[in-house]
Scaffold this motif. Structure first.
Motif, PDB file in Angstrom:
ATOM      1  N   LYS A 298     -42.318 -28.687 -24.739  1.00  0.00           N
ATOM      2  CA  LYS A 298     -40.858 -28.636 -24.720  1.00  0.00           C
ATOM      3  C   LYS A 298     -40.361 -28.395 -26.138  1.00  0.00           C
ATOM      4  O   LYS A 298     -41.139 -28.413 -27.094  1.00  0.00           O
ATOM      5  CB  LYS A 298     -40.286 -29.955 -24.200  1.00  0.00           C
ATOM      6  CG  LYS A 298     -40.513 -30.189 -22.726  1.00  0.00           C
ATOM      7  CD  LYS A 298     -39.791 -31.452 -22.299  1.00  0.00           C
ATOM      8  CE  LYS A 298     -39.873 -31.634 -20.793  1.00  0.00           C
ATOM      9  NZ  LYS A 298     -39.147 -32.851 -20.381  1.00  0.00           N
ATOM     10  N   GLU A 299     -39.091 -28.210 -26.228  1.00  0.00           N
ATOM     11  CA  GLU A 299     -38.491 -27.974 -27.531  1.00  0.00           C
ATOM     12  C   GLU A 299     -37.091 -28.567 -27.506  1.00  0.00           C
ATOM     13  O   GLU A 299     -36.479 -28.649 -26.437  1.00  0.00           O
ATOM     14  CB  GLU A 299     -38.430 -26.455 -27.756  1.00  0.00           C
ATOM     15  CG  GLU A 299     -38.098 -26.050 -29.158  1.00  0.00           C
ATOM     16  CD  GLU A 299     -38.326 -24.539 -29.374  1.00  0.00           C
ATOM     17  OE1 GLU A 299     -39.329 -23.982 -28.883  1.00  0.00           O
ATOM     18  OE2 GLU A 299     -37.461 -23.937 -30.031  1.00  0.00           O
TER      19      GLU A 299
ATOM     20  N   ALA B 243     -33.208 -28.153 -29.226  1.00  0.00           N
ATOM     21  CA  ALA B 243     -32.305 -27.404 -30.104  1.00  0.00           C
ATOM     22  C   ALA B 243     -31.100 -28.291 -30.336  1.00  0.00           C
ATOM     23  O   ALA B 243     -30.700 -29.048 -29.449  1.00  0.00           O
ATOM     24  CB  ALA B 243     -31.882 -26.110 -29.428  1.00  0.00           C
ATOM     25  N   THR B 244     -30.551 -28.214 -31.522  1.00  0.00           N
ATOM     26  CA  THR B 244     -29.434 -29.103 -31.828  1.00  0.00           C
ATOM     27  C   THR B 244     -28.183 -28.308 -32.182  1.00  0.00           C
ATOM     28  O   THR B 244     -28.265 -27.234 -32.764  1.00  0.00           O
ATOM     29  CB  THR B 244     -29.780 -30.024 -33.015  1.00  0.00           C
ATOM     30  OG1 THR B 244     -30.132 -29.205 -34.118  1.00  0.00           O
ATOM     31  CG2 THR B 244     -30.928 -30.952 -32.694  1.00  0.00           C
ATOM     32  N   ILE B 245     -27.054 -28.866 -31.794  1.00  0.00           N
ATOM     33  CA  ILE B 245     -25.765 -28.279 -32.172  1.00  0.00           C
ATOM     34  C   ILE B 245     -24.996 -29.361 -32.917  1.00  0.00           C
ATOM     35  O   ILE B 245     -24.842 -30.483 -32.430  1.00  0.00           O
ATOM     36  CB  ILE B 245     -24.977 -27.819 -30.940  1.00  0.00           C
ATOM     37  CG1 ILE B 245     -25.780 -26.747 -30.189  1.00  0.00           C
ATOM     38  CG2 ILE B 245     -23.615 -27.264 -31.358  1.00  0.00           C
ATOM     39  CD1 ILE B 245     -25.196 -26.393 -28.845  1.00  0.00           C
ATOM     40  N   LEU B 246     -24.561 -28.986 -34.099  1.00  0.00           N
ATOM     41  CA  LEU B 246     -23.934 -29.955 -34.992  1.00  0.00           C
ATOM     42  C   LEU B 246     -22.520 -30.315 -34.546  1.00  0.00           C
ATOM     43  O   LEU B 246     -21.755 -29.445 -34.115  1.00  0.00           O
ATOM     44  CB  LEU B 246     -23.875 -29.317 -36.383  1.00  0.00           C
ATOM     45  CG  LEU B 246     -24.005 -30.212 -37.600  1.00  0.00           C
ATOM     46  CD1 LEU B 246     -25.285 -31.029 -37.543  1.00  0.00           C
ATOM     47  CD2 LEU B 246     -23.980 -29.344 -38.860  1.00  0.00           C
TER      48      LEU B 246
ATOM     49  N   ASN C 203     -25.402 -34.772 -33.761  1.00  0.00           N
ATOM     50  CA  ASN C 203     -25.904 -33.625 -33.022  1.00  0.00           C
ATOM     51  C   ASN C 203     -25.752 -33.776 -31.515  1.00  0.00           C
ATOM     52  O   ASN C 203     -25.843 -34.882 -30.993  1.00  0.00           O
ATOM     53  CB  ASN C 203     -27.403 -33.431 -33.292  1.00  0.00           C
ATOM     54  CG  ASN C 203     -27.657 -32.441 -34.402  1.00  0.00           C
ATOM     55  OD1 ASN C 203     -26.804 -31.600 -34.703  1.00  0.00           O
ATOM     56  ND2 ASN C 203     -28.820 -32.511 -35.002  1.00  0.00           N
ATOM     57  N   VAL C 204     -25.557 -32.655 -30.850  1.00  0.00           N
ATOM     58  CA  VAL C 204     -25.804 -32.595 -29.414  1.00  0.00           C
ATOM     59  C   VAL C 204     -27.191 -31.972 -29.284  1.00  0.00           C
ATOM     60  O   VAL C 204     -27.482 -30.964 -29.943  1.00  0.00           O
ATOM     61  CB  VAL C 204     -24.764 -31.695 -28.708  1.00  0.00           C
ATOM     62  CG1 VAL C 204     -25.145 -31.480 -27.258  1.00  0.00           C
ATOM     63  CG2 VAL C 204     -23.384 -32.320 -28.807  1.00  0.00           C
ATOM     64  N   VAL C 205     -28.049 -32.575 -28.503  1.00  0.00           N
ATOM     65  CA  VAL C 205     -29.437 -32.102 -28.414  1.00  0.00           C
ATOM     66  C   VAL C 205     -29.681 -31.484 -27.042  1.00  0.00           C
ATOM     67  O   VAL C 205     -29.353 -32.084 -26.019  1.00  0.00           O
ATOM     68  CB  VAL C 205     -30.422 -33.270 -28.655  1.00  0.00           C
ATOM     69  CG1 VAL C 205     -31.861 -32.776 -28.598  1.00  0.00           C
ATOM     70  CG2 VAL C 205     -30.142 -33.934 -29.990  1.00  0.00           C
ATOM     71  N   LEU C 206     -30.228 -30.299 -27.048  1.00  0.00           N
ATOM     72  CA  LEU C 206     -30.589 -29.620 -25.796  1.00  0.00           C
ATOM     73  C   LEU C 206     -32.114 -29.585 -25.717  1.00  0.00           C
ATOM     74  O   LEU C 206     -32.771 -29.028 -26.602  1.00  0.00           O
ATOM     75  CB  LEU C 206     -30.044 -28.191 -25.785  1.00  0.00           C
ATOM     76  CG  LEU C 206     -28.532 -28.042 -26.018  1.00  0.00           C
ATOM     77  CD1 LEU C 206     -28.168 -26.585 -26.238  1.00  0.00           C
ATOM     78  CD2 LEU C 206     -27.753 -28.587 -24.832  1.00  0.00           C
ATOM     79  N   VAL C 207     -32.659 -30.196 -24.693  1.00  0.00           N
ATOM     80  CA  VAL C 207     -34.122 -30.241 -24.535  1.00  0.00           C
ATOM     81  C   VAL C 207     -34.508 -29.298 -23.403  1.00  0.00           C
ATOM     82  O   VAL C 207     -33.894 -29.329 -22.323  1.00  0.00           O
ATOM     83  CB  VAL C 207     -34.600 -31.673 -24.222  1.00  0.00           C
ATOM     84  CG1 VAL C 207     -36.112 -31.704 -24.041  1.00  0.00           C
ATOM     85  CG2 VAL C 207     -34.186 -32.626 -25.334  1.00  0.00           C
ATOM     86  N   PHE C 208     -35.511 -28.480 -23.634  1.00  0.00           N
ATOM     87  CA  PHE C 208     -35.884 -27.510 -22.597  1.00  0.00           C
ATOM     88  C   PHE C 208     -37.373 -27.195 -22.676  1.00  0.00           C
ATOM     89  O   PHE C 208     -37.969 -27.214 -23.752  1.00  0.00           O
ATOM     90  CB  PHE C 208     -35.063 -26.228 -22.738  1.00  0.00           C
ATOM     91  CG  PHE C 208     -35.216 -25.556 -24.081  1.00  0.00           C
ATOM     92  CD1 PHE C 208     -34.534 -26.017 -25.193  1.00  0.00           C
ATOM     93  CD2 PHE C 208     -36.051 -24.452 -24.227  1.00  0.00           C
ATOM     94  CE1 PHE C 208     -34.679 -25.403 -26.432  1.00  0.00           C
ATOM     95  CE2 PHE C 208     -36.193 -23.830 -25.460  1.00  0.00           C
ATOM     96  CZ  PHE C 208     -35.502 -24.310 -26.555  1.00  0.00           C
TER      97      PHE C 208
ATOM     98  N   PRO D  21     -41.984 -24.007 -34.346  1.00  0.00           N
ATOM     99  CA  PRO D  21     -41.975 -25.279 -35.092  1.00  0.00           C
ATOM    100  C   PRO D  21     -41.075 -26.329 -34.429  1.00  0.00           C
ATOM    101  O   PRO D  21     -41.378 -27.526 -34.465  1.00  0.00           O
ATOM    102  CB  PRO D  21     -41.415 -24.889 -36.462  1.00  0.00           C
ATOM    103  CG  PRO D  21     -41.701 -23.435 -36.592  1.00  0.00           C
ATOM    104  CD  PRO D  21     -41.669 -22.853 -35.210  1.00  0.00           C
TER     105      PRO D  21
END
Lengths: 222, 402
Positions: free
Chosen positions: A11-12, A14-17, A125-130, A151
């Motif tokens: 998984k990975e 991604a963050t949105i500030l 952050n808002v974190v999106l895990v996928f 990474p």
């Protein structure tokens, strides 16, 4: 094929500030800000620091700001030595940081302002895990996959996992030990110091340990 | 369109784009701004729209129309929000709101998410017709003229969220405030890969010699970009190093101050044969690309800056960069890792000399810079962030499974 329960799914995150609207011009304001910032903001500036691809000199945003912009190198050094995974959660990290700053301010009570525009901004952050669509059923497949993933996937499984699983565990070690029964490999990967390498170097070190394990398996060594 | 980014953008960004699009498929996205061409906002919208469409989103882009008085008012408003004292009369405010009311009647504002760019169309939110409304502010409103801000704040409270380019450009509105950094498109004419022969021939056409290291600054002829300071940097550097300086900027025809700055630059250059001042017409993307690729060291020695995307453009070409520590430049230059941040002419000159005399260090920082841009400043990340915010607003929460 989705893979069975023993499958490792990469998984990975991604963050949105998100801006909190709070900032600091000097150490006193930074201290006040840290004291009042929401937990998500402290989490962002400490645990999520390792998402950066330039982590080597510092281990959190507060230390980096102290070193780069306040130019208080001794303070930066002390803040860098705080281990967020051994501080008892976010509130523990907050307390550890405040203790370091308080002690420093006793020694150096007159903080100076940074140059305009170099203020510290408290964010979260808002974190999106996928799932990234890569999986491994065994160590050989893992070896191929670890070479290929972004990474950010390494961050999710090697750093972020510690806050999900607690303590010093990471997803890779948990899978090696619990699913593959490879406790030694799990320990060796668990011993990789998370604070002194960037993510590419972490990849290289994990790769080296897994390659060694696969080689031993192939050669039938214990 | 998206396949063009495979092998360039981070894999995860492309996977996440597809996954977010799957969640949002069939929903309507609307962007509203005040111009179809010219300026960074229109440029990036133009390049993002095909990506939204290919992802299967019902995406539209509307532009507000207005008369000269409307745009004079919004120009003053733009300046006032950035801190410059401006007179905006009660009649001007009224006209500003009226023009937006007329546009609201003309435009189809029904969508599941509406991104309204900058202050010009901001009052459209008063006519919202369902969906989530997001004010996308591209300018620095951290130190506005209070009277102008009060009005804008009153309008913007009607939004569900705001988006700024950098935390320090934001001003608290009592809404969720996200930060989405601007981006460059690696497939655009300004940033696409270029063969060395094309770089060489373009520089030759521009009259730039290739026999010495080139220091370059690409920017408008504007005092905040400090072109005169860059000439002083060059003079300090040349004492010990053979090199030339290229100052490349767009035409200053419509800007009286720009003409004055250009005159100052020419006076300061004093017919020095090693200083090349290039006035490039709008749309000189290929020339800028070639200049950046042909340069040895790239400067953006701004004294005040918006985001300063020329820095990301330079870093994308793998070049060592030196930038003033203002605006969005510190977001792009990680001091000592992807380039150097400087605070003075002397500091800039010292860093240029370091790069010229240590090409290996320049190469290493240039490579780190390119990777930093790849991960953080490409259009795919920006589109991903817009969709991410939309998804977060639809579902709620700070940790979302996609």
């Amino acid at each position: 094929m989705a893979g069975g329960p023993s499958t490792f799914h990469f998984k990975e995150s991604a963050t949105i500030l998100k801006a909190t609207g709070r900032s600091a011009r000097n150490l006193r304001e930074l201290r006040e800000g840290i004291g009042r910032a929401p937990e998500k903001s402290i989490f962002h500036h400490t645990y999520e620091y390792f998402l950066n691809d330039f982590v080597l000199q510092y281990t959190n945003d507060f230390a980096r700001w102290a070193g780069e912009f306040l130019e208080e190198r001794a303070l930066a050094e002390r803040l860098t030595s705080i281990d967020p995974y051994e501080s008892g959660g976010i509130e523990g990290v907050r307390k550890a940081i405040l203790d370091v700053i308080d002690r420093y301010m006793e020694e150096f009570p007159a903080p100076r302002d940074v140059f305009p525009e170099n203020e510290f901004y408290f964010n979260e952050n808002v974190v999106l895990v996928f799932p990234v669509g890569i999986r491994a059923e065994n160590l050989a497949e893992f070896l191929m996959a670890i070479k290929y993933v972004d990474p950010a996937s390494l961050y999710y499984h090697f750093y972020d996992a510690r806050t999900r699983l607690g303590g010093e565990l990471n997803d890779f070690s948990a899978w090696f030990a619990d699913v593959l029964g490879k406790k030694e490999l799990a320990e060796r990967v668990g011993l990789i110091d998370p604070f002194v390498h960037d993510l590419e170097r972490i990849r290289g070190l994990i790769l080296r340990e897994v390659e060694e394990e696969v080689r031993r398996d192939m050669e039938g060594q214990p | 369109v998206i396949s063009g980014y495979v092998g360039i953008a981070p894999k995860g960004d492309l996977v996440l784009l597809q996954r977010l699009a799957k969640k949002l498929r069939g929903k309507r996205l609307l962007n509203v701004n005040s111009t179809r061409s010219g300026g960074g906002v229109a440029e990036i919208l133009g390049r993002a729209m095909p990506i939204y469409h290919e992802l299967g989103l019902d995406a539209r882009w509307e532009v507000v129309k207005g008369d000269a008085r409307f745009f004079e008012t919004t120009k003053r408003l733009h300046n006032a929000l950035q801190g410059k004292p401006q007179e905006i009369t009660a009649q001007m405010w009224e006209h500003y709101l009226e023009v937006n009311a007329k546009n609201a009647g003309r435009l189809d504002l029904a969508a599941d998410v509406v991104f309204v760019h900058d202050p010009q169309p901001a009052p459209l939110v008063r006519y919202r017709d369902g969906g989530k409304w997001v004010w996308r502010c591209h300018i620095d409103v951290s130190k506005p003229q209070p009277a102008a801000w009060e009005r804008v704040e009153d309008i913007c409270r009607n939004y569900d969220a705001a988006v700024f380019s950098v935390s320090k450009f934001a001003r608290y509105l009592g809404l969720d405030q996200y930060v989405i950094r601007p981006s460059i498109d690696p497939l655009s004419e300004k940033n696409r890969e270029m063969e060395p022969e094309e770089v060489k021939s373009t520089l030759e056409r521009l009259g730039i010699p290739g026999d010495r290291p080139i220091l370059l600054q690409v920017s408008r002829f504007d005092r905040f970009k400090d072109p005169v300071g860059v000439i002083r940097v060059f003079r300090m550097v040349r004492k010990y190093n053979r090199c030339i300086l290229v100052l490349a900027g767009s035409s200053a025809d419509d800007d009286p101050e720009g003409e004055a700055v250009l005159a100052e630059v020419r006076e300061m250059a004093d017919d020095d044969p090693d200083i090349y001042t290039l006035l490039l017409p709008p749309g000189s993307d290929r020339e800028i690309n070639a200049l950046q690729r042909g340069a040895t060291v790239i400067l953006q020695k701004s004294l005040r800056e918006g985001f300063g995307l020329t820095v990301a453009e330079a870093m994308w070409k793998g070049k060592p960069v030196i930038g003033g520590a203002v605006g969005g430049i510190p977001q792009q230059i990680v001091h000592g890792t992807t380039g150097f941040l400087v605070y003075s002419v002397e500091g800039a000159a010292f860093r240029v000399r370091q790069f010229l005399n240590n090409p290996e260090m320049g190469g290493r920082m240039g490579e780190s810079g390119r990777e930093h841009v790849r991960k953080n400043f490409l259009i795919t990340r920006q589109v991903r962030d817009y969709l991410g915010i939309w998804y977060a607003m639809e579902t709620g929460g700070a940790m979302l499974e996609v």
